[in-house]
Motif scaffolding. Structure first.
Motif, short mmCIF file in Angstrom:
data_model
loop_
_atom_site.label_atom_id
_atom_site.label_comp_id
_atom_site.label_asym_id
_atom_site.label_seq_id
_atom_site.Cartn_x
_atom_site.Cartn_y
_atom_site.Cartn_z
N LEU A 1 -111.62 -33.76 -16.46
CA LEU A 1 -110.51 -34.65 -15.82
C LEU A 1 -109.18 -34.48 -16.82
CD1 LEU A 1 -112.71 -37.43 -14.30
CD2 LEU A 1 -111.90 -35.41 -13.32
N THR A 2 -109.19 -33.70 -17.89
CA THR A 2 -108.16 -34.04 -18.75
C THR A 2 -106.70 -34.00 -17.77
OG1 THR A 2 -109.55 -32.97 -20.49
CG2 THR A 2 -107.06 -33.04 -20.65
N GLY A 3 -105.92 -35.14 -18.22
CA GLY A 3 -104.50 -35.15 -17.76
C GLY A 3 -104.49 -35.69 -16.18
N VAL A 4 -105.67 -35.75 -15.58
CA VAL A 4 -105.83 -36.50 -14.17
C VAL A 4 -105.32 -37.77 -14.05
CG1 VAL A 4 -107.07 -36.43 -12.16
CG2 VAL A 4 -107.55 -34.54 -13.53
N PHE A 5 -104.30 -37.92 -13.06
CA PHE A 5 -103.81 -39.16 -12.90
C PHE A 5 -104.53 -39.82 -11.52
CE2 PHE A 5 -101.04 -42.74 -11.10
CZ PHE A 5 -100.76 -43.33 -11.97
N ARG A 6 -104.56 -39.40 -10.51
CA ARG A 6 -105.27 -39.89 -9.39
C ARG A 6 -106.57 -38.75 -8.92
NH1 ARG A 6 -103.45 -42.88 -4.89
NH2 ARG A 6 -102.58 -43.84 -6.60
N LEU A 7 -107.76 -39.50 -8.70
CA LEU A 7 -108.75 -38.62 -8.45
C LEU A 7 -109.22 -38.88 -7.16
CD1 LEU A 7 -111.23 -36.80 -9.78
CD2 LEU A 7 -112.34 -38.85 -9.78
N LYS A 8 -109.45 -37.83 -6.30
CA LYS A 8 -110.01 -37.68 -5.13
C LYS A 8 -111.11 -37.30 -4.53
CE LYS A 8 -108.30 -37.44 -0.22
NZ LYS A 8 -107.06 -36.83 0.66
N ILE A 9 -111.95 -37.89 -3.78
CA ILE A 9 -113.19 -37.22 -3.18
C ILE A 9 -113.23 -37.19 -1.87
CG2 ILE A 9 -115.91 -37.34 -3.29
CD1 ILE A 9 -115.62 -38.88 -6.16
N ASP A 10 -113.46 -35.97 -1.40
CA ASP A 10 -113.42 -35.73 0.20
C ASP A 10 -114.91 -35.13 0.57
OD1 ASP A 10 -110.43 -36.22 1.09
OD2 ASP A 10 -110.32 -34.88 -0.46
N ALA A 11 -115.42 -35.62 1.57
CA ALA A 11 -116.69 -35.40 1.98
C ALA A 11 -116.76 -35.26 3.47
CB ALA A 11 -117.83 -36.24 1.57
N THR A 12 -117.56 -34.34 4.13
CA THR A 12 -117.88 -34.35 5.60
C THR A 12 -119.33 -33.93 5.96
OG1 THR A 12 -117.20 -31.72 5.54
CG2 THR A 12 -115.51 -33.48 6.04
N THR A 13 -119.79 -34.28 6.96
CA THR A 13 -121.08 -33.62 7.14
C THR A 13 -121.01 -33.28 8.84
OG1 THR A 13 -121.52 -36.06 8.33
CG2 THR A 13 -122.21 -35.67 6.00
N SER A 14 -122.00 -32.42 9.08
CA SER A 14 -122.01 -32.27 10.56
C SER A 14 -122.41 -33.27 11.51
CB SER A 14 -123.24 -30.95 10.66
OG SER A 14 -124.55 -31.76 10.16
N ALA A 15 -121.83 -33.08 12.77
CA ALA A 15 -122.07 -34.32 13.62
C ALA A 15 -123.32 -34.39 14.42
CB ALA A 15 -120.86 -33.94 14.83
N ALA A 16 -123.95 -33.17 14.33
CA ALA A 16 -125.72 -33.01 14.62
C ALA A 16 -126.15 -32.42 13.85
CB ALA A 16 -125.58 -32.78 16.24
N PRO A 17 -127.26 -32.73 13.52
CA PRO A 17 -128.17 -34.13 13.86
C PRO A 17 -127.18 -35.27 13.32
CG PRO A 17 -129.23 -32.83 12.25
CD PRO A 17 -128.27 -32.08 12.79
N THR A 18 -127.34 -36.32 13.69
CA THR A 18 -126.55 -37.50 13.43
C THR A 18 -126.78 -38.27 12.11
OG1 THR A 18 -127.89 -38.90 14.75
CG2 THR A 18 -125.81 -38.32 15.64
N ALA A 19 -128.21 -37.85 11.50
CA ALA A 19 -128.89 -38.26 10.36
C ALA A 19 -128.31 -37.32 9.26
CB ALA A 19 -130.05 -38.48 10.49
N ALA A 20 -127.12 -37.38 8.88
CA ALA A 20 -126.75 -36.51 7.77
C ALA A 20 -125.74 -37.43 6.84
CB ALA A 20 -125.73 -35.35 8.38
N THR A 21 -125.94 -37.44 5.62
CA THR A 21 -125.02 -38.24 4.70
C THR A 21 -125.09 -37.37 3.43
OG1 THR A 21 -126.38 -40.39 5.37
CG2 THR A 21 -125.06 -40.34 3.27
N VAL A 22 -123.75 -37.17 2.91
CA VAL A 22 -123.28 -36.47 2.07
C VAL A 22 -123.29 -37.73 0.84
CG1 VAL A 22 -121.49 -35.41 0.65
CG2 VAL A 22 -122.24 -34.69 2.84
N ALA A 23 -123.96 -37.29 -0.47
CA ALA A 23 -123.63 -38.21 -1.41
C ALA A 23 -123.29 -37.86 -2.64
CB ALA A 23 -125.23 -38.87 -1.72
N VAL A 24 -122.67 -38.46 -3.54
CA VAL A 24 -122.22 -38.30 -5.00
C VAL A 24 -123.04 -39.31 -5.74
CG1 VAL A 24 -120.46 -38.06 -6.78
CG2 VAL A 24 -119.77 -37.39 -4.19
#
Length: 265
Positions: A233-256
């Motif tokens: 992360l050297t020199g990083v001012f703003r950090l952003k994390i984006d995540a998506t999951t499939s709509a089906a099945p609905t029991a889907a969770t991405v985790a960091v």
């Protein structure tokens, strides 16, 4: 008559300009000699960056004259403080060298210097300060988020619990969270996966970017675990994390899982 001449000659010598000059220059000469009798101390740190509670900083140098068996004192000051604090001492070796150590426990910029106390007719000596920047691992989730629709909670990944984690909340809905690091952090470590509660067939993605540049990009499925990955992360001012999951099945969770950043003050 001879006795009278002798007294006169003595008096004249005492009042002569030559005698006055010799007397008046004696004090400055002695003063200059006193200034030259202080100990000379050198100091060098083993590193210019350290991790709090992990890195042991070694400060080595030499004392002249050698002062074998006598002590030297490690002093330090943190940040903008003016006061120097003694934090350790060691004995000078027979060859005039010494070694001192310190294990900093808090982040921030600090200076070290070494003091050789006065002894044996020599005045005290001080080394020039050496600077070390200290970093500390801290949980990313404890920092103030800029914008988010990501949940912060404990999650289960691969039958292990990860506290202070980031996780999507609604399947099929893009999620993001941002943090301002202010260019004061150098690394991030985290585990990326779908949580154990995600059903078979669920998929997702996670992307980490710094100031718009992609740093991490993973496609995830049940059983896919990117464990303990470290990102620069050297020199990083703003950090952003984006995540998506499939709509089906609905029991889907991405985790960091338990993301941590290595930062200084």
């Amino acid at each position: 008559m001879n006795r009278t001449l002798t007294w006169a000659a003595t008096a004249a010598l005492a009042l002569s300009p030559l005698a006055f000059t010799a007397t008046s220059t004696a004090a400055p000469a002695a003063h200059a000699k006193a200034k030259a009798t202080a100990y000379s101390v050198t100091a060098k740190a083993s590193t210019d960056t350290a991790i709090a509670k992990e890195t042991t900083v070694k400060v080595k140098g030499r004392v002249t004259p050698k002062a074998a068996g006598q002590k030297v004192v490690l002093q330090q000051r943190v940040g903008t403080k003016k006061k120097w604090t003694a934090t350790g001492e060691a004995k000078v070796k027979n060859n005039g060298t010494y070694k001192l150590t310190d294990k900093p426990s808090t982040p921030g910029s600090r200076e070290y210097r070494v003091l050789k106390p006065a002894s044996n007719g020599f005045a005290k000596g001080l080394s020039k300060p050496v600077q070390v920047e200290v970093y500390r691992w801290e949980k990313l989730a404890n920092r103030q988020a800029v914008a988010t629709n990501v949940g912060i909670a404990g999650v289960n990944i691969g039958a292990e619990y990860y506290g202070s984690s980031l996780a999507t909340t609604t399947a099929g809905t893009p999620s993001s969270i941002e943090y301002t690091l202010g260019r004061k952090c150098t690394s991030m470590r985290a585990t990326y996966a779908l949580t154990d509660e995600s059903v078979t067939g669920a998929i997702g993605t996670v992307k980490v970017s710094g100031d718009g540049t992609t740093l991490v990009d993973h496609a995830l499925a049940v059983g896919t675990i990117v464990a303990d990955e470290t990102t620069d992360l050297t020199g990083v001012f703003r950090l952003k994390i984006d995540a998506t999951t499939s709509a089906a099945p609905t029991a889907a969770t991405v985790a960091v899982g338990t993301p941590e950043v290595l930062c200084t003050r």
